[in-house]
Write a protein that holds these residues in place. Structure first.
Motif, mmCIF file in Angstrom:
data_model
loop_
_atom_site.group_PDB
_atom_site.id
_atom_site.type_symbol
_atom_site.label_atom_id
_atom_site.label_comp_id
_atom_site.label_asym_id
_atom_site.label_seq_id
_atom_site.Cartn_x
_atom_site.Cartn_y
_atom_site.Cartn_z
ATOM 1 N N CYS A 1 6.057 2.741 -7.148
ATOM 2 C CA CYS A 1 4.466 2.873 -7.941
ATOM 3 C C CYS A 1 3.970 1.965 -8.632
ATOM 4 O O CYS A 1 3.136 2.976 -9.189
ATOM 5 N N ARG A 2 3.998 0.741 -7.945
ATOM 6 C CA ARG A 2 2.853 0.031 -8.918
ATOM 7 C C ARG A 2 2.649 -0.485 -10.087
ATOM 8 O O ARG A 2 1.312 -0.515 -10.625
ATOM 9 N N ASP B 1 1.780 5.117 -0.660
ATOM 10 C CA ASP B 1 0.954 6.010 -1.247
ATOM 11 C C ASP B 1 0.680 6.127 -2.734
ATOM 12 O O ASP B 1 1.351 5.929 -3.582
ATOM 13 N N PRO B 2 -0.645 6.723 -2.736
ATOM 14 C CA PRO B 2 -0.588 6.520 -4.128
ATOM 15 C C PRO B 2 -0.323 8.110 -4.880
ATOM 16 O O PRO B 2 0.287 7.611 -6.417
ATOM 17 N N LYS C 1 0.700 -0.822 -0.240
ATOM 18 C CA LYS C 1 0.102 -0.159 0.111
ATOM 19 C C LYS C 1 1.137 1.390 0.146
ATOM 20 O O LYS C 1 0.643 2.428 0.671
ATOM 21 N N TYR D 1 -1.279 10.875 0.098
ATOM 22 C CA TYR D 1 -2.358 11.531 -1.026
ATOM 23 C C TYR D 1 -3.375 10.338 -0.268
ATOM 24 O O TYR D 1 -3.357 9.162 -0.188
ATOM 25 N N GLN E 1 2.223 6.558 -7.167
ATOM 26 C CA GLN E 1 1.516 5.637 -9.013
ATOM 27 C C GLN E 1 1.921 6.699 -9.698
ATOM 28 O O GLN E 1 0.975 6.036 -11.126
ATOM 29 N N ARG E 2 1.433 7.595 -9.487
ATOM 30 C CA ARG E 2 2.088 8.676 -10.677
ATOM 31 C C ARG E 2 3.013 8.829 -11.130
ATOM 32 O O ARG E 2 3.713 10.405 -11.847
ATOM 33 N N GLU F 1 -6.317 8.029 -1.205
ATOM 34 C CA GLU F 1 -6.706 6.980 -2.780
ATOM 35 C C GLU F 1 -8.232 7.585 -3.676
ATOM 36 O O GLU F 1 -9.260 8.238 -2.552
#
Length: 209
Positions: free
Chosen positions: A51-52, A7-8, A5, A207, A11-12, A209
């Motif tokens: 970064c998933r 941090d979102p 998990k 951030y 993912q950016r 979700e």
């Protein structure tokens, strides 16, 4: 297998630049989180897991494939920087010198490096090059965190023993005990904590979700 998990914001992340010449370093002033370690230490895999994104940073089973500095822009807030791995014997001596020179100049160039994530292989004692890097970070007072990567390859008992032995080797090298964070890109161990520490270092809010 537990879900990572991170941090979102991670993912950016997106590829920003490959830098083979120090003249082409970013000039935007964004803080930089640097991943350092031996060839095949798992830096690219760690970036992908944080970064998933399975194909953000190119990984290879052949060590020594990263030939320059690779910058990934994370939500326009900071960079993740993948350094060339050191200690890869199949590279020619001239190539090794070139990689080392590029990394050395970069680390001393005054770039806004917020944190160096130094990956160690949890299965082995630190190499001489690992210890030299740790000593350099201590002497220059560079902000850094030692990561024991590939911890999933060891049992819990072996992890405890490895942490003790590696900690002892590091203490002998720098004269003090240093914190060690066990991580695994396979199981996700330690990656929630790592993403949190990165954001805290950057003074960024988590951030939602």
């Amino acid at each position: 297998m537990p879900e990572v998990k991170s941090d979102p914001i991670f993912q950016r992340a997106k590829f920003s630049a490959f830098v083979g010449d120090i003249k082409n370093l970013p000039k935007d002033g964004l803080p930089q989180i640097v991943l350092a370690g031996k060839s095949n230490a798992g830096k690219s895999s760690l970036i992908n897991k944080l970064c998933r994104q399975s194909k953000l940073a190119r990984t290879s089973r052949e060590a020594g494939k990263t030939r320059g500095l690779i910058f990934f822009d994370v939500a326009g807030c900071f960079y993740l920087v993948d350094l060339p791995g050191y200690g890869f014997s199949r590279s020619s001596k001239e190539e090794q010198k070139a990689f080392s020179r590029l990394t050395d100049v970069y680390l001393r160039s005054g770039q806004p490096i917020a944190l160096i994530l130094h990956l160690l292989d949890a299965r082995h004692l630190p190499s001489q090059l690992d210890l030299e890097m740790i000593r350099w970070m201590e002497v220059t007072q560079a902000p850094y965190l030692l990561l024991l990567n590939k911890s999933d390859k060891l049992s819990r008992a072996q992890q405890a023993k490895s942490r003790q032995e590696i900690g002892r080797a590091v203490k002998e090298a720098v004269g003090k005990e240093l914190p060690l964070l066990s991580v695994s890109v396979l199981t996700g161990q330690g990656l929630d904590d790592l993403s949190r520490q990165i954001l805290e270092r950057l003074k960024l809010r988590s951030y939602e979700e």
